[in-house]
Design an enzyme around this catalytic site. Structure first.
Site, short mmCIF file in Angstrom:
data_model
loop_
_atom_site.label_atom_id
_atom_site.label_comp_id
_atom_site.label_asym_id
_atom_site.label_seq_id
_atom_site.Cartn_x
_atom_site.Cartn_y
_atom_site.Cartn_z
N LYS A 172 16.15 16.41 -10.15
CA LYS A 172 16.25 17.59 -11.02
C LYS A 172 17.64 18.22 -10.89
CE LYS A 172 11.90 20.04 -11.78
NZ LYS A 172 11.02 20.93 -11.06
N LYS A 209 14.99 14.36 7.70
CA LYS A 209 14.83 12.97 8.13
C LYS A 209 16.11 12.17 7.91
CE LYS A 209 13.04 9.85 5.54
NZ LYS A 209 12.40 8.82 4.75
N LYS A 237 18.32 6.34 4.42
CA LYS A 237 19.29 5.37 3.88
C LYS A 237 20.14 5.98 2.78
CE LYS A 237 15.82 1.65 3.45
NZ LYS A 237 14.59 2.06 2.79
P1 TYM Z 1 11.18 2.92 3.56
O1 TYM Z 1 11.94 1.74 3.07
O2 TYM Z 1 11.63 4.27 3.13
O3 TYM Z 1 11.16 2.91 5.15
C1 TYM Z 1 10.70 1.77 5.86
C2 TYM Z 1 9.99 2.21 7.12
O4 TYM Z 1 10.87 2.97 7.93
C3 TYM Z 1 10.26 4.21 8.26
N1 TYM Z 1 11.33 5.23 8.32
C4 TYM Z 1 11.53 6.01 9.37
N2 TYM Z 1 10.90 6.12 10.55
C5 TYM Z 1 11.37 7.04 11.43
N3 TYM Z 1 12.43 7.84 11.17
C6 TYM Z 1 13.09 7.77 10.00
N4 TYM Z 1 14.13 8.56 9.78
C7 TYM Z 1 12.65 6.82 9.04
N5 TYM Z 1 13.09 6.48 7.80
C8 TYM Z 1 12.26 5.52 7.37
C9 TYM Z 1 9.30 4.50 7.12
O5 TYM Z 1 8.29 5.39 7.52
C10 TYM Z 1 8.79 3.10 6.83
O6 TYM Z 1 7.74 2.78 7.73
N6 TYM Z 1 7.07 2.99 0.80
C11 TYM Z 1 7.68 2.38 1.95
C12 TYM Z 1 7.76 0.86 1.86
C13 TYM Z 1 6.45 0.23 1.57
C14 TYM Z 1 5.36 0.10 2.49
C15 TYM Z 1 4.34 -0.58 1.75
C16 TYM Z 1 5.19 0.46 3.82
C17 TYM Z 1 6.08 -0.31 0.39
N7 TYM Z 1 4.80 -0.82 0.49
C18 TYM Z 1 3.13 -0.87 2.35
C19 TYM Z 1 3.98 0.17 4.41
C20 TYM Z 1 2.95 -0.50 3.69
C21 TYM Z 1 9.11 2.92 2.08
O7 TYM Z 1 9.69 3.38 1.15
O8 TYM Z 1 9.64 2.74 3.29
#
Ligand code: TYM
Length: 340
Positions: free
Chosen positions: A120, A200, A203
């Protein structure tokens, strides 16, 4: 492939360079989990389309991510490693689950609210994929009759939504879907930004000094840790109320995870130590860890033939398993089977 142990599913979006948050929050547990569970590790490239930008290099990022899975010790002989878009059953089930999901519950998803607000402010239209992204995630998980989903804290709400959707379906059609449980560790499940420890580590952060990327060079890792925000008290007085001392708590969680040291032991060792010394220890530990991980990463990344073979074989296995579930769903819903 016969599944004899409890089933575990996890995934990362190849939407940019992976961070130590991704590693600490989930990937560091993946190798060891192969002993106890039948594991599926997916590269969620369809999810990454929700944030697609022209210069995003999705195919490069996908192979980068796959190389990191291998470098973290995921073994294609023990686990199924695959690229989401290679297994069409995910989008099929996603559509079906859309019909069992409620507009209002998707509106409540924190990640959607945050991302929509960011968009937004940049006067960009919110795409529909961003809105129903958690339904695709539910399909990923439910297709394999998953028992456990290791994720960071930010994904807990999405796993809860998955359970709600499965429950809704089961309450109409009987016990079709297993109800998955999130696996979230006490420490390291939410690594925070270095300069703004209230948010948090991500990326997509535009300030790269907030983030340690898995491919960062060692010099910049030391600089980033050196400039990380700390708090007003000495480390010996730390409690884990992140709201009180988010900067130091964050450094300690990073150190505990990377050094594989129990937090209580770590706190005893650091008793009375100056922040500067603590930061030196964190940056030494991270540098050693990242150098080793990066060496292994480049060994895999330089062999694209091998990466493609792993992805191909993983997709074949994932298709077989997911097709079993999809056939049951189709027949449950009264969709006419395809006649060969
Ligand atoms: P994504 O790509 O944002 O992150 C991947 C994994 O990393 C964890 N994570 C973190 N853990 C601790 N501190 C942080 N700062 C941090 N940043 C990211 C996320 O919790 C995640 O476990 N929607 C998901 C990907 C996905 C998925 C799934 C996960 C798609 N289908 C099915 C589990 C099951 C995602 O965007 O993760």
């Amino acid at each position: 492939m016969l599944f004899l142990k409890p089933i575990l599913f996890s995934a990362v979006q190849p939407s940019g360079n992976l961070t130590i948050g991704n590693y600490i929050g989930t990937m560091r547990h993946w190798s060891i989990m192969q002993k106890k569970y039948d594991c599926l590790y997916c590269i969620a490239d369809l999810h990454a389309l929700t944030a697609q930008e022209k210069n995003m290099c999705l195919s490069k990022n996908t192979l980068d991510t796959l190389s990191f899975y291998l470098a973290c010790g995921v073994d294609p002989k023990k686990s199924i490693i695959f690229i989401q878009s290679h297994v069409y059953q995910h989008s099929q089930l996603s559509w079906i689950l859309n019909c069992f999901s409620q507009f209002s519950e998707l509106l409540r998803m924190t990640q959607f609210k945050v991302k929509r607000n960011v968009e937004k402010n940049h006067v960009k239209q919110t795409n529909l994929g961003l809105f129903n992204y958690p339904v695709l995630m539910a399909a990923d998980i439910l297709l394999y009759q998953t028992n456990f989903v290791p994720v960071g804290k930010d994904q807990k709400q999405h796993v809860e939504l998955t359970r709600n959707i499965a429950n809704r379906f089961n309450s109409i059609y009987g016990n079709i879907f297993k109800l998955p449980k999130p696996l979230i560790h006490q420490y390291g499940s939410k690594i925070m930004s270095l300069l703004e420890p209230q948010k948090k580590m991500s990326k997509s952060d535009t300030n790269k000094n907030n983030v340690i990327f898995l491919l960062d060079d060692i010099k910049s890792v030391s600089l980033k840790i050196k400039h990380a925000v700390t708090d007003s008290e000495r480390p010996s007085k730390i409690d884990y109320n992140i709201e009180n001392k988010p900067g130091i708590s964050n450094l300690l969680e990073i150190l505990s995870a990377i050094s594989n040291k129990d937090m209580n032991i770590l706190l005893k060792e650091l008793d009375g130590m100056m922040y500067r010394e603590l930061k030196n220890i964190v940056s030494d530990c991270l540098s050693k860890f990242l150098s080793k991980l990066q060496r292994s990463y480049y060994d895999y990344r330089n062999d694209e033939c091998y990466l493609k073979k792993v992805a191909h074989e993983g997709a074949m296995k994932a298709r077989l398993k997911s097709e079993e579930t999809l056939k049951i769903i189709h027949s449950t819903l009264g969709l006419v089977p395809y006649f060969k």
